[in-house]
Structures are given as structure tokens and as C-alpha cells.
Design a protein around this motif. Structure first.
Motif, PDB file in Angstrom:
ATOM      1  N   CYS A  39       0.827  -1.207   0.000  1.00 43.80           N
ATOM      2  CA  CYS A  39       0.000   0.000   0.000  1.00 43.80           C
ATOM      3  C   CYS A  39       0.860   1.255   0.000  1.00 43.80           C
ATOM      4  O   CYS A  39       0.406   2.324  -0.390  1.00 43.80           O
ATOM      5  CB  CYS A  39      -0.921  -0.019   1.220  1.00 43.80           C
ATOM      6  N   ASP A  41       2.457   2.256   2.868  1.00 46.45           N
ATOM      7  CA  ASP A  41       2.460   2.822   4.227  1.00 46.45           C
ATOM      8  C   ASP A  41       3.839   2.695   4.863  1.00 46.45           C
ATOM      9  O   ASP A  41       4.486   1.650   4.743  1.00 46.45           O
ATOM     10  CB  ASP A  41       1.464   2.073   5.130  1.00 46.45           C
ATOM     11  N   CYS A 132      -2.438  -2.925   6.378  1.00 45.63           N
ATOM     12  CA  CYS A 132      -2.396  -1.486   6.680  1.00 45.63           C
ATOM     13  C   CYS A 132      -2.650  -1.265   8.177  1.00 45.63           C
ATOM     14  O   CYS A 132      -1.985  -0.467   8.832  1.00 45.63           O
ATOM     15  CB  CYS A 132      -3.453  -0.730   5.883  1.00 45.63           C
TER      16      CYS A 132
HETATM   17 ZN    ZN Z   1      -2.433   1.250   3.673  1.00 46.42          ZN
END
Ligand code: ZN
Length: 157
Positions: A39, A41, A132
Motif C-alpha cells: 500500500c 504505508d 495497513c
Molecule cells: Zn495502507
């Protein structure tokens, strides 16, 4: 009246937009970095444990999606002031809840604190989103255990 799903959404949006403890703790004595390449992050968790192993301060720096930021924000809010062994128990309980359990079983957090964590339970159906939500928690564990290894969520279930 607001239903539970809306309440959860509201809390996540609030923490995602205005993350608590988004800063670097001065004189931290433990830290770790985490990365969720799926993602994008990134998180860096800083801890200051006092002599009797209580979390005197916890903070994080990083960037990422609303779920990752909200999760780190809620996490830092809830573990501040707790003892190291309590933090580990909360982390374990959260990770079990986010994957399979319907509720949190720890006796450390108050009900309203548990509600904040349950906000993240909506990601359960989406394995990508689970990564996440759990990134900052795995990173916190790495900081406590002083592993000096960057967490890569691709390598963690
Ligand atoms: Zn994420």
C-alpha cells in the motif's frame, strides 16, 4: 441515530485526518521502522519506557493510507501509560481480533478504549487492508523487543 458502522467510520476518519502523537518522542529509548509495500504505508514508532518499564511516551512518524494512520494514532493513544507486559497483551489481543476473533478479550483497556480498536475490525474481510491496520502494531512489537529490524508487512501474515 448513528449506527455502529457509521460511528466506526467517523472515528477512523478523525484519527486518519488528525493523527494523535504524530511526532518524534524526545529522548526515546526504543524505536523501530515498518513498511507496507503493498500500500505504501511507512511508519516509525518511538517509545520512551521509564525505569519500571511503563510507557512514558509513545509517538510515530510516517505516511500512508487513512487506515494505517488511524491505526497508529489509536494505538499510540491507547498504550501510553501502560506497562510493557500490558502493551504486549494489548498488541496480541488486537492482532487476534483483526484476523479472526469477534471481540477483544484483554482486561486492560476500558470499554470505550476497546470501541476505538473495534473501529478497525471492518478491515477483517480485506487481507490487504489488514496489513495497513497491523503495520504499526508489528512495528511497536519490534521496538519493544529491540530487534533492530525493519518490519516488512509482506513477510508477515
Ligand atoms: Zn495502507
Amino acid at each position: 441515530m448513528m449506527d455502529l458502522k457509521e460511528l466506526y467510520q467517523e472515528i477512523i476518519l478523525d484519527h486518519g485526518k488528525n493523527p494523535r502523537n504524530l511526532r518524534k518522542t524526545e529522548n526515546y529509548n526504543k524505536d523501530a521502522k515498518g513498511h507496507n509495500p503493498l500500500c505504501g504505508d511507512k511508519v516509525h514508532v518511538y517509545l520512551k519506557l521509564d525505569e519500571d518499564k511503563k510507557v512514558h511516551d509513545i509517538s510515530f512518524e510516517g505516511q500512508g493510507c487513512a487506515i494505517s494512520m488511524a491505526s497508529a494514532s489509536i494505538m499510540t493513544d491507547l498504550v501510553k501509560g501502560k506497562e510493557e507486559h500490558e502493551v504486549k497483551e494489548i498488541v496480541k489481543d488486537f492482532l487476534e481480533m483483526i484476523k479472526e476473533k469477534d471481540q477483544l478479550n484483554n482486561k486492560i483497556l476500558e470499554d470505550n478504549e476497546k470501541t476505538k480498536l473495534m473501529c478497525l475490525s471492518g478491515v477483517k474481510k480485506y487481507p490487504m487492508r489488514v496489513k495497513c491496520a497491523t503495520l504499526s502494531w508489528h512495528t511497536l512489537t519490534s521496538a519493544i523487543d529491540n530487534t533492530q529490524q525493519e518490519i516488512n508487512s509482506e513477510n508477515i501474515d
